[in-house]
Motif scaffolding. Structure first.
Motif, PDB file in Angstrom:
ATOM      1  N   THR A 171       0.836  -1.086  -0.025  1.00 41.63           N
ATOM      2  CA  THR A 171      -0.008  -0.018   0.020  1.00 41.63           C
ATOM      3  C   THR A 171       0.944   1.339   0.129  1.00 41.63           C
ATOM      4  N   THR A 172       1.877   1.271   0.587  1.00 41.27           N
ATOM      5  CA  THR A 172       2.846   2.343   0.627  1.00 41.27           C
ATOM      6  C   THR A 172       3.365   2.773  -0.763  1.00 41.27           C
ATOM      7  N   ALA A 173       3.395   1.736  -1.796  1.00 44.92           N
ATOM      8  CA  ALA A 173       3.664   1.949  -3.193  1.00 44.92           C
ATOM      9  C   ALA A 173       2.584   2.318  -3.965  1.00 44.92           C
ATOM     10  N   ARG A 174       1.333   2.391  -3.341  1.00 42.83           N
ATOM     11  CA  ARG A 174       0.286   2.516  -4.145  1.00 42.83           C
ATOM     12  C   ARG A 174      -0.578   3.791  -3.285  1.00 42.83           C
ATOM     13  N   PRO A 175      -0.087   5.084  -3.246  1.00 45.51           N
ATOM     14  CA  PRO A 175      -0.619   5.810  -2.048  1.00 45.51           C
ATOM     15  C   PRO A 175      -2.201   6.107  -2.428  1.00 45.51           C
ATOM     16  N   TRP A 176      -2.553   6.239  -3.670  1.00 43.86           N
ATOM     17  CA  TRP A 176      -3.856   6.281  -3.896  1.00 43.86           C
ATOM     18  C   TRP A 176      -5.041   5.298  -3.448  1.00 43.86           C
ATOM     19  N   ILE A 177      -4.579   4.247  -2.749  1.00 40.70           N
ATOM     20  CA  ILE A 177      -5.514   3.489  -2.208  1.00 40.70           C
ATOM     21  C   ILE A 177      -5.670   3.826  -0.685  1.00 40.70           C
ATOM     22  N   LYS A 178      -7.085   3.736  -0.315  1.00 38.70           N
ATOM     23  CA  LYS A 178      -7.356   4.007   1.076  1.00 38.70           C
ATOM     24  C   LYS A 178      -7.177   2.707   1.544  1.00 38.70           C
ATOM     25  N   THR A 179      -6.560   2.434   2.752  1.00 42.96           N
ATOM     26  CA  THR A 179      -6.106   1.239   3.327  1.00 42.96           C
ATOM     27  C   THR A 179      -6.787   1.279   5.119  1.00 42.96           C
ATOM     28  N   ILE A 180      -7.334   0.312   5.241  1.00 39.92           N
ATOM     29  CA  ILE A 180      -8.058   0.156   6.697  1.00 39.92           C
ATOM     30  C   ILE A 180      -7.482  -1.045   7.232  1.00 39.92           C
ATOM     31  N   PRO A 181      -6.622  -1.156   8.088  1.00 38.00           N
ATOM     32  CA  PRO A 181      -6.383  -2.425   9.032  1.00 38.00           C
ATOM     33  C   PRO A 181      -7.252  -2.504  10.146  1.00 38.00           C
ATOM     34  N   ILE A 182      -7.629  -3.789  10.262  1.00 35.18           N
ATOM     35  CA  ILE A 182      -8.729  -4.129  11.469  1.00 35.18           C
ATOM     36  C   ILE A 182      -7.842  -4.797  12.559  1.00 35.18           C
ATOM     37  N   GLU A 183      -7.858  -3.783  13.294  1.00 31.85           N
ATOM     38  CA  GLU A 183      -6.924  -4.419  14.641  1.00 31.85           C
ATOM     39  C   GLU A 183      -7.475  -6.023  14.988  1.00 31.85           C
ATOM     40  N   GLY A 184      -6.566  -6.681  15.272  1.00 21.81           N
ATOM     41  CA  GLY A 184      -6.837  -8.368  15.876  1.00 21.81           C
ATOM     42  C   GLY A 184      -7.545  -8.881  14.907  1.00 21.81           C
ATOM     43  N   ALA A 185      -7.754  -8.678  13.673  1.00 20.03           N
ATOM     44  CA  ALA A 185      -8.735  -9.556  12.872  1.00 20.03           C
ATOM     45  C   ALA A 185      -7.688 -10.438  12.079  1.00 20.03           C
ATOM     46  N   ASP A 186      -8.172 -11.801  11.994  1.00 17.84           N
ATOM     47  CA  ASP A 186      -7.363 -12.684  11.204  1.00 17.84           C
ATOM     48  C   ASP A 186      -7.994 -12.504   9.698  1.00 17.84           C
ATOM     49  N   HIS A 187      -7.576 -13.568   8.832  1.00 16.65           N
ATOM     50  CA  HIS A 187      -8.058 -13.467   7.482  1.00 16.65           C
ATOM     51  C   HIS A 187      -9.425 -13.763   7.390  1.00 16.65           C
ATOM     52  N   PHE A 188     -10.215 -14.347   8.327  1.00 13.90           N
ATOM     53  CA  PHE A 188     -11.452 -14.768   8.395  1.00 13.90           C
ATOM     54  C   PHE A 188     -12.373 -13.615   8.887  1.00 13.90           C
ATOM     55  N   PHE A 189     -11.870 -12.707   9.557  1.00 12.85           N
ATOM     56  CA  PHE A 189     -12.385 -11.774  10.414  1.00 12.85           C
ATOM     57  C   PHE A 189     -13.333 -12.158  11.676  1.00 12.85           C
ATOM     58  N   PHE A 190     -13.118 -13.391  11.998  1.00 12.88           N
ATOM     59  CA  PHE A 190     -14.009 -13.784  13.294  1.00 12.88           C
ATOM     60  C   PHE A 190     -14.021 -12.824  14.293  1.00 12.88           C
ATOM     61  N   GLY A 191     -15.284 -12.619  14.575  1.00 16.02           N
ATOM     62  CA  GLY A 191     -15.519 -11.554  15.664  1.00 16.02           C
ATOM     63  C   GLY A 191     -15.080 -10.143  15.048  1.00 16.02           C
ATOM     64  N   LYS A 192     -14.921  -9.760  13.988  1.00 14.70           N
ATOM     65  CA  LYS A 192     -14.545  -8.523  13.623  1.00 14.70           C
ATOM     66  C   LYS A 192     -15.530  -8.183  12.136  1.00 14.70           C
ATOM     67  N   LEU A 193     -16.401  -8.687  12.272  1.00 12.47           N
ATOM     68  CA  LEU A 193     -17.127  -8.471  11.019  1.00 12.47           C
ATOM     69  C   LEU A 193     -18.094  -6.937  11.114  1.00 12.47           C
ATOM     70  N   PHE A 194     -18.220  -6.431  12.382  1.00 13.84           N
ATOM     71  CA  PHE A 194     -18.664  -5.304  12.387  1.00 13.84           C
ATOM     72  C   PHE A 194     -17.670  -4.050  12.046  1.00 13.84           C
ATOM     73  N   PRO A 195     -16.528  -4.198  12.383  1.00 14.20           N
ATOM     74  CA  PRO A 195     -15.565  -3.097  11.918  1.00 14.20           C
ATOM     75  C   PRO A 195     -15.201  -3.273  10.429  1.00 14.20           C
ATOM     76  N   LEU A 196     -15.247  -4.642   9.881  1.00 12.09           N
ATOM     77  CA  LEU A 196     -15.187  -4.716   8.369  1.00 12.09           C
ATOM     78  C   LEU A 196     -16.210  -3.919   7.920  1.00 12.09           C
ATOM     79  N   GLY A 197     -17.489  -4.216   8.230  1.00 13.49           N
ATOM     80  CA  GLY A 197     -18.637  -3.494   7.670  1.00 13.49           C
ATOM     81  C   GLY A 197     -18.450  -2.012   7.498  1.00 13.49           C
ATOM     82  N   GLU A 198     -18.129  -1.478   8.905  1.00 15.28           N
ATOM     83  CA  GLU A 198     -18.079  -0.202   8.928  1.00 15.28           C
ATOM     84  C   GLU A 198     -17.086   0.599   7.776  1.00 15.28           C
ATOM     85  N   ALA A 199     -15.802  -0.339   7.404  1.00 14.84           N
ATOM     86  CA  ALA A 199     -14.853   0.074   6.594  1.00 14.84           C
ATOM     87  C   ALA A 199     -15.543   0.215   5.178  1.00 14.84           C
TER      88      ALA A 199
END
Length: 214
Positions: A171-199
């Motif tokens: 993402t540093t090499a592509r500054p036009w992209i909006k990036t949102i890391p989801i703290e504590g989420a794994d690849h499957f977003f277990f328990g993190k679907l709400f912040p994913l949905g917000e993003a």
């Protein structure tokens, strides 16, 4: 929200895909959603795919989620990532016809994110791209260039297939992209679907309104 309706997406004369379509009375645009890898259990009922559909519909967008070839009631067999690009392109055509104008966008999760990115790079109608947990450790995304449309990448900080270091370099090499890391989420977003949905909701609400060129 408008309920989804089962539809069939024609890829060719002898291949059709199982899909679910939701079109509000006056859609602000529409988004096609691509599911994760078919050979590892991915389908359009994946919880991440369902969550993306929900927040995009809540933002006033028409939505179309579908099963790639060989999945569920879709015809054909797995296409090794090549045939699936044809599937996504056909889904975009079907959604464009259903909304008859307005911005087309595409979102994809994991394997689906690579398919979405590849197809979006060739389709001038695309007004937005959302890539969720792109498997940067396993697949080449080097082709992704500045499309001049709202582009989002979301990944968990504990994603084993999109490691934080790879995510940061890419993402540093592509500054036009909006990036949102989801703290504590794994690849499957277990328990993190709400912040994913917000993003994804923020991205959906920022999509341009109006028709793009062919």
């Amino acid at each position: 929200m408008i309920p989804e309706q089962p539809v069939s997406v024609a890829v060719s004369a002898d291949l059709s895909l199982e899909a679910l379509l939701s079109v509000p009375a006056s859609p602000a645009g529409g988004v096609v959603i691509c599911h994760p890898h078919p050979l590892y259990g991915g389908d359009m009922e994946n919880p991440v795919v369902v969550r993306v559909q929900e927040v995009c519909a809540a933002a006033g967008l028409a939505t179309l989620r579908f099963n790639f070839r060989g999945v569920g009631a879709s015809g054909g067999v797995h296409g090794g990532g090549v045939g699936e690009q044809e599937d996504a392109a056909a889904a975009l055509d079907a959604l464009a016809k259903a909304i008859d104008g307005g911005t087309l966008a595409i979102a994809g999760y994991s394997f689906g994110s690579r398919i979405a990115a590849l197809v979006a790079g060739r389709d001038g109608r695309i007004g937005g791209i959302a890539l969720i947990a792109p498997p940067l450790a396993m697949s080449d995304f080097g082709f992704l260039e500045d499309t001049r449309v709202p582009t989002l990448i979301v990944a968990g900080t504990r994603d084993q297939y999109c490691p934080p270091d790879d995510f940061a370099r890419f993402t540093t090499a592509r500054p036009w992209i909006k990036t949102i890391p989801i703290e504590g989420a794994d690849h499957f977003f277990f328990g993190k679907l709400f912040p994913l949905g917000e993003a994804v909701s923020q991205w959906a609400q920022q999509l341009p309104r109006g028709r793009r060129g062919p």
